[in-house]
Design an enzyme around this catalytic site. Structure first.
Site, PDB file in Angstrom:
ATOM      1  N   GLU A 122      -8.226  -0.930  -3.868  1.00  0.00           N
ATOM      2  CA  GLU A 122      -7.368  -1.880  -4.590  1.00  0.00           C
ATOM      3  C   GLU A 122      -8.055  -2.625  -5.732  1.00  0.00           C
ATOM      4  OE1 GLU A 122      -5.408  -4.633  -1.974  1.00  0.00           O
ATOM      5  OE2 GLU A 122      -4.394  -3.048  -0.882  1.00  0.00           O
ATOM      6  N   GLU A 137      -3.275   2.161   3.488  1.00  0.00           N
ATOM      7  CA  GLU A 137      -3.137   0.865   4.169  1.00  0.00           C
ATOM      8  C   GLU A 137      -1.678   0.489   4.212  1.00  0.00           C
ATOM      9  OE1 GLU A 137      -5.216  -2.642   2.781  1.00  0.00           O
ATOM     10  OE2 GLU A 137      -7.127  -1.559   2.719  1.00  0.00           O
TER      11      GLU A 137
HETATM   12  C1  FCB Z   1      -5.314  -5.461   1.487  1.00  0.00           C
HETATM   13  C2  FCB Z   1      -6.824  -5.314   1.516  1.00  0.00           C
HETATM   14  C3  FCB Z   1      -7.383  -5.333   2.922  1.00  0.00           C
HETATM   15  C4  FCB Z   1      -6.701  -6.368   3.780  1.00  0.00           C
HETATM   16  C5  FCB Z   1      -5.206  -6.225   3.713  1.00  0.00           C
HETATM   17  C6  FCB Z   1      -4.446  -7.196   4.581  1.00  0.00           C
HETATM   18  O1  FCB Z   1      -4.896  -5.883   0.237  1.00  0.00           O
HETATM   19  O2  FCB Z   1      -7.195  -4.108   0.921  1.00  0.00           O
HETATM   20  O3  FCB Z   1      -8.777  -5.518   2.851  1.00  0.00           O
HETATM   21  O4  FCB Z   1      -7.118  -7.633   3.415  1.00  0.00           O
HETATM   22  O5  FCB Z   1      -4.797  -6.388   2.373  1.00  0.00           O
END
Ligand code: FCB
Length: 454
Positions: free
Chosen positions: A172, A360
Site C-alpha cells: 500500500e 488484504e
Molecule cells: C492496511 C495495512 C495493514 C493493516 C490493515 C488494517 O491498510 O496494510 O498493515 O494496518 O490496513
C-alpha cells in the site's frame, strides 16, 4: 449473486490461494534483538502523543519468537498461505552495506516453518518499516533510495529466492506515503505535498527495480505488489461532485496504479499533482512500467467525497457515518462489500496481463473475550459478504486467484495502537495467549469442513 450459504471452498477452484496476512512491525516485536537497528516506526512510536493508546510494538505479538506456534495455527485453520513482510533494518542495520546474518536467518527459518507445514510463504518486501538511518538521509523523499532499495531486495532474494516463489514489492504505497509524508499521521511523521509527490515517484520507480531484482534471482517467480484501492462515492451526481471525486481518486488510486501500467501520472486532473513532474528524469516513464504477474488488491472501504471550492483540489474525503445505510467498523469505516468487487474490476481494467489476488481484507469490531470465546459474528458476516463478492468477480471472468485475511491475529494497528483488533485470533497482549475467535473457526470449517462452533 449467489448467497454465501451456497458457496463452498470448491466454488473458488482447487488452485485458489487461501491465506492470512500480517507485517513485520505489527507482529514481530524483538525490536532491538539480534543486531536489528531502529526503523522509522520504532522512532515514531517512542515519541509522545503519536499513538492513540501510547503504545508501541517493541513486543507486539512476539512473533519473532513464536512464529512456529503461530504457523501451526495457520495450518490448523486450514489456510495454505501465510503472507508476512521482511524488516529492512533486521537485514541491513545500516540501510545499505553490512548484512546482519541473524536477521536473514530468522526469515529463512520462517520460510522453512511454512514449507514444513505445507503453507506457501508470500513475502512482502516493504511494509512500512524503513531503517531510521535511511530516513535520516531523506528516506523516500531522496531519489538515492532507488539504489538503496535495489540493494536490500537483492540481499533478501539471494537468501530466500530458492524457496519463495510469491513476492510482493510494496504494501500500500498510498497509505505509507500519505500517512508518513503528507499528513504526518504515520511514521516518519513528515508533512508536505512536495515531499509526498517525491516519495510517490521514488516508490513507483522502486516498484520496477524490485520486480526486476526478484525476477533476476528467482526462477518462476510470481511477482506482484499490493495497492489499497479506495472507490469514491458522492452524495449527489452533480458536475461538482464528479470533479471532486475525480481529483481525490487521482491522488489516492491513479497516481499509484497508472505509472506502473504505462499510463504515466494523471497530471491533468489537478495542479496539485503536476509538481510530481519536477522529480522525473528522462526515461523515468518507461522505467516505472512493470509487467506484474499479479496485483494485490487491498480493500477496506469506500470514501465519501465532498466538493470544496479550492481550485485544483475541488474535493475532500469526508468521513461518512451513515448508520442507516451501512454497518460501520470499529474504526468508523463503512462496510460495503460490493466495494471489493468494484476494486477488483478497477485493477482488472488496467492494461496488462496481471492476475488479481486479494492480499488484504478484514475488519475491526469490538471483540470481547468471554469465558474463553470471542463471538465475533459481525466479522463472520463481513467475511461471508466479501467472499461472495470475490466469487461474483470470478464468475464474471475476473482472474482472481487468492484471498488473504487481514489478519491471522490481533496486532499493533499503527496509529491506533492495540485499540483496533483485526485478527481471526484474539491476542492477550499481557500474556501472549492466543484464542481463536469464532471467525477463525468459521474459516476452519469453510476450508477444512472441521471445527466450527455453534
Ligand atoms: C492496511 C495495512 C495493514 C493493516 C490493515 C488494517 O491498510 O496494510 O498493515 O494496518 O490496513
Amino acid at each position: 449473486m449467489a448467497p454465501m450459504s451456497e458457496l463452498t471452498r470448491d466454488t473458488f477452484g482447487a488452485d485458489f490461494t487461501w491465506g492470512v496476512a500480517h507485517a513485520s512491525y505489527q507482529v514481530e516485536g524483538a525490536w532491538a534483538a539480534d543486531g536489528k537497528s531502529r526503523s522509522i516506526w520504532d522512532t515514531f512510536t517512542h515519541r509522545k502523543g503519536k499513538i492513540r493508546d501510547g503504545s508501541n510494538a517493541d513486543v507486539a505479538c512476539d512473533y519473532y519468537h513464536r512464529y512456529r506456534a503461530d504457523t501451526d495455527l495457520v495450518a490448523e485453520l486450514g489456510f495454505n498461505a501465510q503472507r508476512f513482510s521482511v524488516s529492512w533494518p533486521r537485514i541491513l542495520p545500516d540501510g545499505v552495506g553490512r548484512v546482519n546474518q541473524a536477521g536473514l536467518d530468522f526469515y529463512s527459518r520462517l520460510v522453512d516453518a511454512n514449507l514444513e507445514r505445507g503453507i506457501e510463504p508470500w513475502v512482502t518486501l516493504y511494509h512500512w518499516d524503513l531503517p531510521q538511518v535511511l530516513e535520516d538521509r531523506g528516506g523516500w523523499v531522496n531519489r538515492d533510495i532507488v539504489g538503496w532499495f535495489g540493494e536490500y531486495v537483492a540481499r533478501v532474494v539471494e537468501v530466500l529466492g530458492d524457496r519463495v516463489t510469491n513476492w510482493m514489492v510494496f504494501n500500500e504505497p498510498c497509505s505509507f506515503i500519505h500517512g508518513g509524508y503528507l499528513s504526518g499521521y504515520h511514521a516518519p511523521g513528515r508533512r508536505g505535498l512536495l515531499k509526498a509527490l517525491a516519495a510517490t515517484h521514488h516508490v513507483n520507480l522502486c516498484q520496477s527495480v524490485g520486480a526486476e531484482t526478484i525476477r533476476a534471482g528467482v526462477a518462476n517467480a510470481n511477482v506482484g505488489t499490493t495497492q489499497i484501492i479506495t472507490p469514491m462515492r458522492t452524495e449527489a451526481d452533480t458536475p461538482a461532485h464528479r470533479r471532486a471525486a475525480a481529483v481525490i481518486d487521482a491522488f489516492t488510486n491513479r497516481i499509484f496504479l497508472e505509472p506502473n501500467a504505462g499510463l504515466g501520472y494523471p497530471v491533468d486532473v489537478s495542479p496539485f499533482i503536476r509538481p510530481v513532474e519536477r522529480y522525473m528524469k528522462n526515461g523515468d516513464e518507461q522505467a516505472m512500467e512493470v509487467d506484474w504477474d499479479f496485483i494485490g488488491v487491498q480493500y477496506y472501504c469506500r470514501l465519501l467525497v465532498k466538493p470544496v471550492p479550492i481550485p485544483g483540489l475541488w474535493g475532500v474525503p469526508w468521513p461518512s457515518r451513515d448508520h442507516r445505510q451501512f454497518d460501520v467498523s470499529g474504526m468508523g469505516q463503512e462496510i460495503q462489500a460490493d466495494g471489493l468487487y468494484e476494486s477488483l474490476q478497477r485493477v482488472n481494467d488496467l492494461p496488462g496481463n496481471h492476475r488479481l489476488v486479494v492480499t488484504e481484507n478484514g475488519v475491526t469490531v469490538p471483540d470481547r473475550l468471554v469465558d474463553g470465546r470471542v463471538r465475533d459474528i459481525r466479522r463472520v458476516a463481513f467475511y461471508q459478504d466479501h467472499l461472495a463478492e470475490v466469487a461474483r468477480a470470478r464468475a464474471d471472468g475476473m482472474p482472481v486467484d487468492g484471498y488473504f485475511c487481514w489478519s491471522l491475529m490481533d496486532n499493533f494497528e499503527w496509529a491506533e495502537g492495540y485499540t483496533a483488533r483485526f485478527g481471526l485470533t484474539y491476542v492477550d497482549f499481557d500474556t501472549q495467549e492466543r484464542t481463536v475467535k469464532d471467525s477463525g473457526r468459521w474459516f476452519q470449517q469453510f476450508l477444512t469442513g472441521k471445527g466450527a462452533r455453534s
